[in-house]
Design an enzyme around this catalytic site. Structure first.
Site, PDB file in Angstrom:
ATOM      1  CD  GLU A 139     113.220  95.379  45.610  1.00 26.53           C
ATOM      2  OE1 GLU A 139     112.489  94.381  45.753  1.00 26.53           O
ATOM      3  OE2 GLU A 139     113.799  95.986  46.847  1.00 26.53           O
ATOM      4  CD  GLU A 189     116.518  91.987  48.902  1.00 30.40           C
ATOM      5  OE1 GLU A 189     116.552  91.717  49.931  1.00 30.40           O
ATOM      6  OE2 GLU A 189     115.738  92.898  48.257  1.00 30.40           O
ATOM      7  CG  ASN A 246     109.187  93.558  43.907  1.00 33.68           C
ATOM      8  OD1 ASN A 246     108.501  94.399  45.165  1.00 33.68           O
ATOM      9  ND2 ASN A 246     110.586  93.446  44.073  1.00 33.68           N
ATOM     10  CG  HIS A 304     113.207 100.480  62.989  1.00 30.83           C
ATOM     11  ND1 HIS A 304     113.461 101.914  63.216  1.00 30.83           N
ATOM     12  CD2 HIS A 304     113.561 100.093  63.996  1.00 30.83           C
ATOM     13  CE1 HIS A 304     113.670 102.141  64.285  1.00 30.83           C
ATOM     14  NE2 HIS A 304     113.891 101.046  64.968  1.00 30.83           N
TER      15      HIS A 304
END
Length: 704
Positions: free
Chosen positions: A172, A509, A194, A415
């Protein structure tokens, strides 16, 4: 048709003690040469149109606690060549059928001192090379531990690369564009924070790695069929411009526990003088095994919405209460605590989302934060963190199931494991059965934070095996999987098409966490998407997050037209409309494109592409004569000049064009767009301008 005839000419050339064998691609443009050095070290080279792509590069593996590694002292005991040409139909995909055409060379090596056998298998496609190590059943190599794989990729120059830092736990990151020689100097700035991360070298990068040479060749390094093995990164010797494989270790530093017969994943090198060929390649899929699920009728592409963005942006919360500092499942009594006013996963709000999704033709709705345990889920090294079946008091599972069913909406399960993979496996059967009992056919799983047991990494062999276990177990229950924070995909969706998506990269995001580079989405299809579709979660219409989440000053670095185009340029059979219903209600004319755009395709035509700068792709909707076009633009204003010769001749179409307005600006005026319609044919042309971080989207509907 299939053919395994040995039609290739194998050249055994003896010069200076070196034995070489040559393999050509079906179209003859790529040539691979395998050779043994005088000390028995296996090597290979790769040429494209007679120009070197990979210089002489060593092959082999270093073993742990072994008297002799699999690096040198080899002789060639056998070679086999063949050609393969077949066509197969994916369950879902960018095209209706995929041709699998390659020439193959399998070299059997025998190590003189140990009498061990190693097979190196090469498959040369028109768009690139795949090769892997195979360890057949044998007396002198049964159980062994890999200390490091020593595969090399020797570059021919100081190429331009689009890279992210090598990391055992996350992909990411924003991409950095630089010369290979500049990676070391830019590395520290490329590492941003992160939830879990661990770099290994100042010149370590991740695959898929996209590069461009000064001569205009496009090169992509990656891997395919990552099964029961550690994820491969690349470490650069920046003095000699040689990449070497670098596997992800386990908690004690070992990089692979092997038992023959077995094999490594495929190491892949794509090369072309046209960037569009990299995007269109199906080589990664072709290097995976055919589908192992007999009945795939339950696997269907999904267009969905979610109770998600409002939590990501800070408008709402996952947790039910602010009173608890610690939670113990089965012990904590939520009926005795005061609920907060920000918990998003409540029955009333979920029904509101269901209504909007149903009214606008969506398939499913994801809800996060519905289950007990979110109050202390992160950063606690907590093994028993969730049970995946116990809802909060304000989330009525039965009522929501019935309401969604009445509205024609499937619920999508969430989940979050918090990195506790043992806990997830402990509850997996019960959790999947709970899903089936309540109408959930797909699950978004998450692995945020450090992996438990402590010391394990997201991308090592043991944890990769967990991800695979989850996919295969889900198939037993006819459940589709969208795994976030898992290892980046390597074409396994061909074998298990219930893996309909992954995150495994910097998704939307991060636009709520400070923003991503404006050209980020012009790089991802050349890198992360090489191995499989990404759940990028596009469709953000309100770019100024502080307007609805006052404590968040982040800004989405994109125009609204760019967000529409992502549904075409970021291929996935799983596409989310990620924004809030009230934001879509302000721009229903633009929202129409999201409602209309297909998510499964009969054909895809990459019209123009340059990594970091622009991508324009046209796709034909499954079972129709309708097409959709998406263009995403990089850092500079640019005009696309399109022809529509991919349309059926003699047919007329209505094209609706959603584009940046002249005054659009991704920072100051991102919601400025135009919509116009015009009749077109296969002979039509279009000139369309996109602003930085902008783009355009076009729906092309056949006029009956």
């Amino acid at each position: 048709m299939k053919s395994f005839l040995s039609i290739l000419t194998v050249l055994l050339l003896a010069f200076h003690g070196v034995f070489a064998q040559e393999l050509k691609s079906p179209n003859g443009e790529l040539t691979m040469q395998f050779s043994l050095k005088s000390d028995g070290t296996p090597t290979y080279q790769l040429h494209f149109k007679s120009n070197p792509v990979i210089k002489t590069s060593n092959l082999g593996l270093e073993l742990k606690n072994d008297k002799k590694s699999l690096l040198d002292d080899f002789t060639i005991s056998n070679t086999e060549t063949s050609t393969f040409d077949d066509t197969w139909k994916p369950v879902w995909g960018e095209v209706k059928t995929i041709r699998n055409h390659y020439n193959e060379l399998a070299v059997t090596l025998k190590q003189k001192e140990t009498d061990r056998i190693l097979i190196i298998r090469f498959r040369l496609f028109d768009e690139g090379l795949g090769f892997r190590y195979e360890f057949p059943t044998q007396k002198n190599l049964v159980y062994f531990v890999i200390k490091e794989e020593k595969t090399q990729f020797a570059m021919t120059g100081d190429h331009t690369a689009f890279w992210i830092p090598g990391d055992y736990d996350t992909q990411e990151y924003d991409f950095t564009e630089s010369k290979l020689s500049e990676i070391r100097g830019k590395f520290d700035a490329a590492v941003t924070s992160n939830a879990s991360q661990q770099q290994f070298s100042k010149t370590g990068v991740q695959t898929a790695l996209m590069m461009k040479t000064n001569e205009g060749l496009y090169i992509n390094l990656h891997e395919a069929a990552l099964i029961n093995y550690s994820c491969m990164h690349l470490n650069l010797d920046d003095k000699n411009m040689i990449f070497e494989s670098w596997l992800t270790p386990d908690a004690i530093g070992d990089k692979g526990y092997m038992q023959a017969p077995c094999n490594s994943p495929w190491r892949t090198i794509m090369v072309s003088d046209d960037a569009r060929d990299i995007l269109a390649s199906k080589m990664t899929l072709n290097l995976n095994e055919p589908c192992k699920i007999k009945d795939t009728s339950w696997i269907k592409p999904v267009k969905y919405m979610g109770v998600w963005w409002e939590m990501i942006t800070g408008k709402s919360s996952w947790a039910y209460t602010n009173e608890l500092q610690a939670v113990q499942l089965g012990v904590t009594d939520y009926s005795k605590v005061k609920p907060n006013t920000t918990h998003a996963a409540n029955t009333t709000k979920v029904k509101r989302y269901i209504d909007f999704a149903s009214e606008n033709g969506f398939d499913a709705l994801l809800v996060e934060g519905w289950n007990e345990g979110w109050e202390d889920w992160f950063g606690k090294s907590k093994d028993y963190v969730f049970d995946f079946v116990t809802p909060y008091p304000d989330f009525d599972v039965e009522a929501i199931h019935e309401y969604a069913k009445s509205k024609g909406i499937k619920m999508m399960m969430h989940h979050e494991t918090s990195g506790s993979v043992r806990n997830y496996e402990r509850h997996m059967d019960k959790a999947y059965q709970f899903m089936k009992d309540h109408g959930y056919d797909a699950v978004k799983s998450g692995y945020v934070g450090d992996i438990l047991p402590n010391g394990e990494n997201h991308y090592n062999q043991w944890v990769n095996n967990h991800y695979q276990y989850a996919i295969e177990k889900a198939a037993d229950y006819k459940i589709m999987v969208n795994a976030h924070e898992a290892v980046r995909p390597t074409g396994i969706s061909r074998t298990y098409p219930n893996l309909i998506g992954n995150e495994s990269a910097r998704g939307t995001e991060y636009q709520a966490f400070g923003g991503s580079n404006p050209n980020h989405v012009t790089i991802l299809p050349f890198t992360r998407l090489i191995g499989g579709p990404m759940d990028y979660t596009p469709g953000i219409f309100e770019m100024n997050i502080s307007k609805f989440s006052p404590n968040n000053n982040s800004h989405v670095n994109s125009t609204l037209a760019n967000q529409l185009a992502l549904y075409v340029t970021m291929y996935s059979p799983l596409q989310m409309a990620a924004d809030l219903p009230e934001h879509y209600e302000q721009f229903m004319d633009a929202f129409q494109f999201i409602k209309d755009v297909a998510i499964d395709w009969d054909d895809s035509v990459y019209l123009e592409a340059e990594p970091g700068d622009y991508i324009t792709v046209a796709r034909k909707a499954k079972g129709t004569n309708n097409w959709f076009i998406g263009n995403v633009n990089g850092n500079e204003t640019r005009t696309s000049n399109l022809t529509f010769n991919f349309l059926e001749k003699g047919k007329k179409y209505m094209a609706t064009i959603y584009a940046d307005a002249k005054d659009a600006d991704y920072k100051t005026n991102p919601q400025a767009y135009t919509i116009k319609s015009k009749k077109i044919t296969s002979k039509s042309k279009l000139s369309q301008t996109s602003v930085p971080a902008g783009g355009f989207a076009i729906s092309i509907i056949e006029i009956k």
